[in-house]
Motif scaffolding. Sequence first.
Motif, short mmCIF file in Angstrom:
data_model
loop_
_atom_site.label_atom_id
_atom_site.label_comp_id
_atom_site.label_asym_id
_atom_site.label_seq_id
_atom_site.Cartn_x
_atom_site.Cartn_y
_atom_site.Cartn_z
N CYS C 145 0.86 -1.18 0.00
CA CYS C 145 0.00 0.00 0.00
C CYS C 145 0.90 1.22 0.00
CB CYS C 145 -0.91 0.02 1.25
SG CYS C 145 0.01 -0.08 2.80
N SER C 146 0.32 2.42 -0.08
CA SER C 146 1.14 3.62 0.07
C SER C 146 0.86 4.23 1.44
CB SER C 146 0.85 4.62 -1.05
OG SER C 146 -0.44 5.17 -0.90
N ILE C 147 1.78 5.07 1.90
CA ILE C 147 1.71 5.65 3.25
C ILE C 147 1.69 7.17 3.14
CG2 ILE C 147 3.00 5.87 5.45
CD1 ILE C 147 2.10 3.03 5.05
N GLN C 148 0.79 7.80 3.89
CA GLN C 148 0.72 9.26 3.94
C GLN C 148 0.57 9.70 5.40
OE1 GLN C 148 -2.24 7.65 2.60
NE2 GLN C 148 -0.88 7.06 0.91
N ALA C 149 0.86 10.94 5.66
CA ALA C 149 0.66 11.47 7.01
C ALA C 149 0.24 12.92 6.96
CB ALA C 149 1.93 11.32 7.83
N VAL C 150 -0.63 13.28 7.88
CA VAL C 150 -1.02 14.69 8.04
C VAL C 150 -1.02 15.03 9.53
CG1 VAL C 150 -2.49 14.80 5.99
CG2 VAL C 150 -3.48 14.14 8.19
N SER C 151 -0.98 16.32 9.83
CA SER C 151 -1.20 16.75 11.20
C SER C 151 -2.53 17.49 11.25
CB SER C 151 -0.05 17.64 11.67
OG SER C 151 -0.05 18.85 10.95
N VAL C 178 -0.98 8.79 10.55
CA VAL C 178 -0.35 8.12 9.41
C VAL C 178 -1.35 7.09 8.90
CG1 VAL C 178 1.68 6.87 8.60
CG2 VAL C 178 1.87 8.40 10.58
N ALA C 179 -1.61 7.12 7.60
CA ALA C 179 -2.63 6.23 7.05
C ALA C 179 -2.15 5.61 5.75
CB ALA C 179 -3.92 7.01 6.82
N THR C 180 -2.95 4.70 5.22
CA THR C 180 -2.62 4.06 3.94
C THR C 180 -3.65 4.46 2.89
OG1 THR C 180 -4.03 2.13 4.21
CG2 THR C 180 -1.86 2.03 5.25
N ASP C 181 -3.32 4.19 1.64
CA ASP C 181 -4.27 4.52 0.58
C ASP C 181 -5.50 3.60 0.61
OD1 ASP C 181 -2.73 2.37 -0.13
OD2 ASP C 181 -2.54 2.93 -2.24
N HIS C 182 -5.49 2.59 1.47
CA HIS C 182 -6.69 1.75 1.67
C HIS C 182 -7.61 2.36 2.74
CE1 HIS C 182 -3.94 -1.83 0.40
NE2 HIS C 182 -4.18 -1.01 -0.60
N GLY C 183 -7.20 3.49 3.29
CA GLY C 183 -8.03 4.14 4.31
C GLY C 183 -7.85 3.58 5.71
N THR C 184 -6.90 2.67 5.87
CA THR C 184 -6.64 2.15 7.22
C THR C 184 -5.59 3.01 7.91
OG1 THR C 184 -5.03 0.60 6.33
CG2 THR C 184 -7.27 -0.22 6.63
N LEU C 185 -5.51 2.84 9.23
CA LEU C 185 -4.60 3.65 10.04
C LEU C 185 -3.31 2.90 10.32
CD1 LEU C 185 -7.39 4.78 12.44
CD2 LEU C 185 -6.02 6.36 11.06
N VAL C 186 -2.20 3.62 10.36
CA VAL C 186 -0.91 3.04 10.73
C VAL C 186 -0.50 3.52 12.11
CG1 VAL C 186 1.52 2.87 10.09
CG2 VAL C 186 -0.22 2.96 8.31
N GLU C 187 -0.74 4.81 12.33
CA GLU C 187 -0.29 5.40 13.59
C GLU C 187 -1.15 6.63 13.86
OE1 GLU C 187 3.21 4.42 14.77
OE2 GLU C 187 3.16 5.75 16.49
N LEU C 210 -8.17 11.58 7.87
CA LEU C 210 -8.30 10.54 6.84
C LEU C 210 -8.63 11.16 5.49
CD1 LEU C 210 -9.98 7.71 8.94
CD2 LEU C 210 -7.77 7.61 7.77
N ALA C 211 -9.41 12.24 5.51
CA ALA C 211 -9.68 12.93 4.25
C ALA C 211 -8.39 13.52 3.67
CB ALA C 211 -10.71 14.03 4.47
N GLY C 212 -7.59 14.16 4.52
CA GLY C 212 -6.33 14.74 4.08
C GLY C 212 -5.38 13.69 3.54
N CYS C 213 -5.29 12.57 4.21
CA CYS C 213 -4.40 11.49 3.75
C CYS C 213 -4.85 10.98 2.38
CB CYS C 213 -4.36 10.36 4.77
SG CYS C 213 -3.35 10.76 6.21
N GLY C 214 -6.14 10.91 2.17
CA GLY C 214 -6.65 10.45 0.88
C GLY C 214 -6.15 11.33 -0.26
N GLU C 215 -6.18 12.65 -0.05
CA GLU C 215 -5.67 13.56 -1.07
C GLU C 215 -4.20 13.35 -1.35
OE1 GLU C 215 -6.52 17.86 -0.98
OE2 GLU C 215 -8.27 17.28 0.25
N LEU C 216 -3.42 13.17 -0.27
CA LEU C 216 -1.99 12.97 -0.44
C LEU C 216 -1.71 11.67 -1.19
CD1 LEU C 216 -0.56 14.11 3.01
CD2 LEU C 216 -0.49 15.32 0.83
N ALA C 217 -2.53 10.65 -0.93
CA ALA C 217 -2.36 9.36 -1.63
C ALA C 217 -2.50 9.56 -3.14
CB ALA C 217 -3.37 8.34 -1.12
N ARG C 218 -3.48 10.37 -3.53
CA ARG C 218 -3.67 10.62 -4.96
C ARG C 218 -2.48 11.39 -5.55
NH1 ARG C 218 -8.85 10.49 -2.98
NH2 ARG C 218 -8.90 12.70 -2.46
N LEU C 219 -1.96 12.36 -4.79
CA LEU C 219 -0.78 13.11 -5.26
C LEU C 219 0.42 12.17 -5.44
CD1 LEU C 219 0.86 15.64 -5.93
CD2 LEU C 219 1.14 16.04 -3.48
#
Lengths: 237, 237, 237, 237, 237, 237
Positions: C145-151, C178-187, C210-219
Amino acid sequence: MKITRGYQDWPAGSVLVEFGRTRVLCAASVQEGVPRWRTGSGLGWVTAEYAMLPSATNTRSSRESVKGRIGGRTHEISRLVGRSLRACIDMAALGENTITLDCDVIQADGGTRTAAITGAYVALADAVTWLGAAKRLSDPKPLSCSIQAVSVGVVDGRVRLDLPYEEDSRAEVDMNVVATDHGTLVEVQGTGEGATYTRSTMDKMLDFALAGCGELARLQESVLAEPYPGELPGGAA
Amino acid sequence: MKITRGYQDWPAGSVLVEFGRTRVLCAASVQEGVPRWRTGSGLGWVTAEYAMLPSATNTRSSRESVKGRIGGRTHEISRLVGRSLRACIDMAALGENTITLDCDVIQADGGTRTAAITGAYVALADAVTWLGAAKRLSDPKPLSCSIQAVSVGVVDGRVRLDLPYEEDSRAEVDMNVVATDHGTLVEVQGTGEGATYTRSTMDKMLDFALAGCGELARLQESVLAEPYPGELPGGAA
Amino acid sequence: MKITRGYQDWPAGSVLVEFGRTRVLCAASVQEGVPRWRTGSGLGWVTAEYAMLPSATNTRSSRESVKGRIGGRTHEISRLVGRSLRACIDMAALGENTITLDCDVIQADGGTRTAAITGAYVALADAVTWLGAAKRLSDPKPLSCSIQAVSVGVVDGRVRLDLPYEEDSRAEVDMNVVATDHGTLVEVQGTGEGATYTRSTMDKMLDFALAGCGELARLQESVLAEPYPGELPGGAA
Amino acid sequence: MKITRGYQDWPAGSVLVEFGRTRVLCAASVQEGVPRWRTGSGLGWVTAEYAMLPSATNTRSSRESVKGRIGGRTHEISRLVGRSLRACIDMAALGENTITLDCDVIQADGGTRTAAITGAYVALADAVTWLGAAKRLSDPKPLSCSIQAVSVGVVDGRVRLDLPYEEDSRAEVDMNVVATDHGTLVEVQGTGEGATYTRSTMDKMLDFALAGCGELARLQESVLAEPYPGELPGGAA
Amino acid sequence: MKITRGYQDWPAGSVLVEFGRTRVLCAASVQEGVPRWRTGSGLGWVTAEYAMLPSATNTRSSRESVKGRIGGRTHEISRLVGRSLRACIDMAALGENTITLDCDVIQADGGTRTAAITGAYVALADAVTWLGAAKRLSDPKPLSCSIQAVSVGVVDGRVRLDLPYEEDSRAEVDMNVVATDHGTLVEVQGTGEGATYTRSTMDKMLDFALAGCGELARLQESVLAEPYPGELPGGAA
Amino acid sequence: MKITRGYQDWPAGSVLVEFGRTRVLCAASVQEGVPRWRTGSGLGWVTAEYAMLPSATNTRSSRESVKGRIGGRTHEISRLVGRSLRACIDMAALGENTITLDCDVIQADGGTRTAAITGAYVALADAVTWLGAAKRLSDPKPLSCSIQAVSVGVVDGRVRLDLPYEEDSRAEVDMNVVATDHGTLVEVQGTGEGATYTRSTMDKMLDFALAGCGELARLQESVLAEPYPGELPGGAA
């Protein structure tokens, strides 16, 4: 400059260099094997560590072991001494032996790094003799030349050799030159803190330095003409 | 050589130097006051810290903060950069301000220390402009000259300027020269590890180096002819 | 958020992440073999080191290598980045290779740790591509999967995404997700220093994150759709 | 969970927390004055240091003082404990006093950081009582709530509270929650190493955690209903 | 003096020694193999580490792991404890096993080093029993005697045994004596800071110390007459 | 035993002690003021640092400054030397001056710590003379007695004084005794590693030690009967 060989009993080479009030103890210790990154290469290694006794300076300096870290100046000089001495030795002839040159300043009054290099060469030569007697060299003549060093300074506009600390600290330019008895250069480090210097001053300083190194080379040669100071392995003397 | 001013937003001077594949970020940060041993003297202070990103080198190098100690090479270069830049600034004119020059190597391919010095001068000039706008200088013109540095090497017997890492690593002699736009010398460090070099090679290397420094001085001058990149204190621009 | 691949030449993956004024350089270096405690397991390893350039912050911060120890914050973030990225990679497929993720903050203005994680994923993906081209993977698809993070922060009672430093420093609650592009949480790390927060605020912050991470996943996906920036081993491109 | 107050004689608060086989000694030491960066603010300070005895773990762990540096995990937990306890105290009411919370793990079997936080609150409450009796508080009631912490894990797909080490080490998700007796959150740290987790698992873990913290809050309250264990300054008891 | 065996669950020996207000936790951890310089000798090794909890002293002492270095006093006592316990064990009988004695002071009120030695002997005896049950000893009886220690001081001209801290700190002479149950001496350390002492005072202190050690030897014997506190390997109990 | 005063030019006292092959350089440096914890007390301070040159030992020992930490043995001896010398000086008479005793072993062949103490007393006496001439003492006679030290060993069952290293290393018992010229004791450290010793051996060792110290006291006295070696402040000689 006075050079006394055999100053300590344990190291294969141990030399006390006295120059004005400056006194440096240069010891060459021999160890079988080389650092891990060089193992199996068939080549030897020469390294150096420079340090000052706290009581060596006009005002007591604090001990680097107590501070838990080595200062920039110490690092820099240790690297300079090691690099300079490696220029005269054939690592293949040395074989997989390590020679560590410990240059400990007993008393400092300017020019400790150049005294250290000049003395370290004599200690190195004794260590090589010792290794030869112990039949541990790959080739009988690993030393291709001798190494000397002097400092040159410009004080009140005049170029001068080997200044004591009091004058050195007000020199406009300070240069250390490491040379060989063949008249070639090993290392030149010229610094003008607080002032810059012209190309012609640079040239003049190099002239003085090479002349000074020539004299030291003759002194080293005469000192090393004496027999090895101590017992050699295998009963040779 | 390409010099980009205003690379970062926070420091008073921030310069990216690119030279071949080598890229060094030179930042000049201003701090009120001077180290304790200089307090009350009315004099300012300039110091430098050089470091490499782990990812800057061909093979990843380990992080000195993680090792818990700074290596000899880092110490030596940090001291060289600081010493070199102090040669162009009048500490009384600077007043009791400290300028810290951080030279962080983003990508290394030979000549990082000379690129750092050349870039640090531009960052320093910007920091001085900033201090002037903030009316914090004791005297309006603390810089007496500009500072440049080049490396010169001898490869296969030929003298060459600014070698990339691959060639530099097999150079017989390696010399770093720091000079001013007046053509005078600040620092000369010539080293022949594994080989020694003659006086005439030395002279030729100095010729090459001074010519190279002259070119860099012109580049710095043209880059600094542009206005200060960012907002100055007091609304000056 | 802007993501530039191939920022440096030497590491297998090198990514510059820019987000507001925050800029983080994420490099993924590949090394054969794994740490000693993992040798012979057939499993790979991914680790991370986070650091800040002294000039990255509003007021110059002191260098951890000079202080001789790494601070608590640096340790904590390095561990977070490593842990987060290990969540997306199959260590058996990676084989006995180590990937080190160096996240060096060039300029800081809030959110450096989440920018570091988001960029490190892209660098990791490039390093995996490189290893694949070099035929050094045990299995062709180690990334699951891919990994993204937001504050996310609460300022003046309102939940907000990715605050710049000035606002972040007065946030009542601060959460990194920290989340994945599957919408699950990592941390999930939510902290209320000086204030505590209700369960319903917690829920709202998670929605934003989770919304923010979704955008980053697409980027990330669109950026990684471009070919590998540089030369791949074996001539693949 | 068993909480014993007055475990040591010297600190103002000293609490032994026992939870399964886990045993943590939490001491609150009072010191006049605050760190330099806070001096003159009228505000107090609370800080924490977490450590493990070498003999506390199944296999002896090496001593951080001997290694000469504190590990990442220790740093991270020390910071977590300090941050958590600062959430319940009014620094202005505390006045310029520093309370240091030492959490030393005597025996470890999972959940040492959450046991440390729960015990540290009781030690802190005792230290505040002591300061009050010594008439050194600026305001008589500096504590606004009580602080508790639990760990929640997902093992074999089931959410479970406070796992012993053996089960904890194979948990798919591990979350530490710090809460107050008002039911609000102070800190949430959820980590899925090797696996990621869904939003609904997250929600369920929070439910479990808040219920567990509620029970601990009642235990703390009943333990603190007993008089101060020892002699108070000024003869109060 | 009270000695509690089996204080912790994990180490092979774990003893809490209480003496006045002084409390020391002595743990003996067993590890297969010996330090590198001893490998292949067939001999075992016993080493010790002494430390104090920050909260153990009247005024909180700072943590040596945080300071990043171990103080002179800690070094000195660790070496004393190790040396003392090595006097009672036959390293050949122990075989290539290492026993580490961790002496952690929970509460200090004078005499912590002598309490540590006395307790460490009991922990060592339990660890040896454990190794015997695990059939890992080269010879069944490695312990040749038991080890005890007391401190003797001269206060106001009178010789006194085991002074609490308040009196110890104003003692004119302070002596630590380590002895065996055979009445022989292992270590004598007598110090007169601020005062010197006569030979006859020395003799009297030795008389007191040997009598005190005799009593401790009987206490150790009676405590060790009880069965091993916990489960032994191989089902022995 | 040979004692040479005035070995170095800068410290107020500088003494070379030679004893068999053992050579220790003891320097006493004077500094105005005392450590912070003693400032304003009107009392002086005496401290000591012991170290060995790497080349002093039979096999080169590594440099503690390079290792970045001081070993247990070095710490222990430094503390012993300081404690021993503080026994002979009236701190109120010394006034707020600090005397640092640097004992650097030039060559080691057993008994370096006792040689260091014996030489350090002579260096201390010279430093006190220097301070007196500089009119910096609060009271003209701060030294109440002289300090000497010897080592005593039991080899092959026979008590012997001051063993060289080769014999010392196989001694069954090893004792260091520090005494005064009044025949009183300052410090007794007797250790039997690998063997224990009886009370009557202890008594015999003390007899030998006190006789040996008496002889050293006479040597120190005769050496100090000569005038101060060098120039005194204020023109006194």
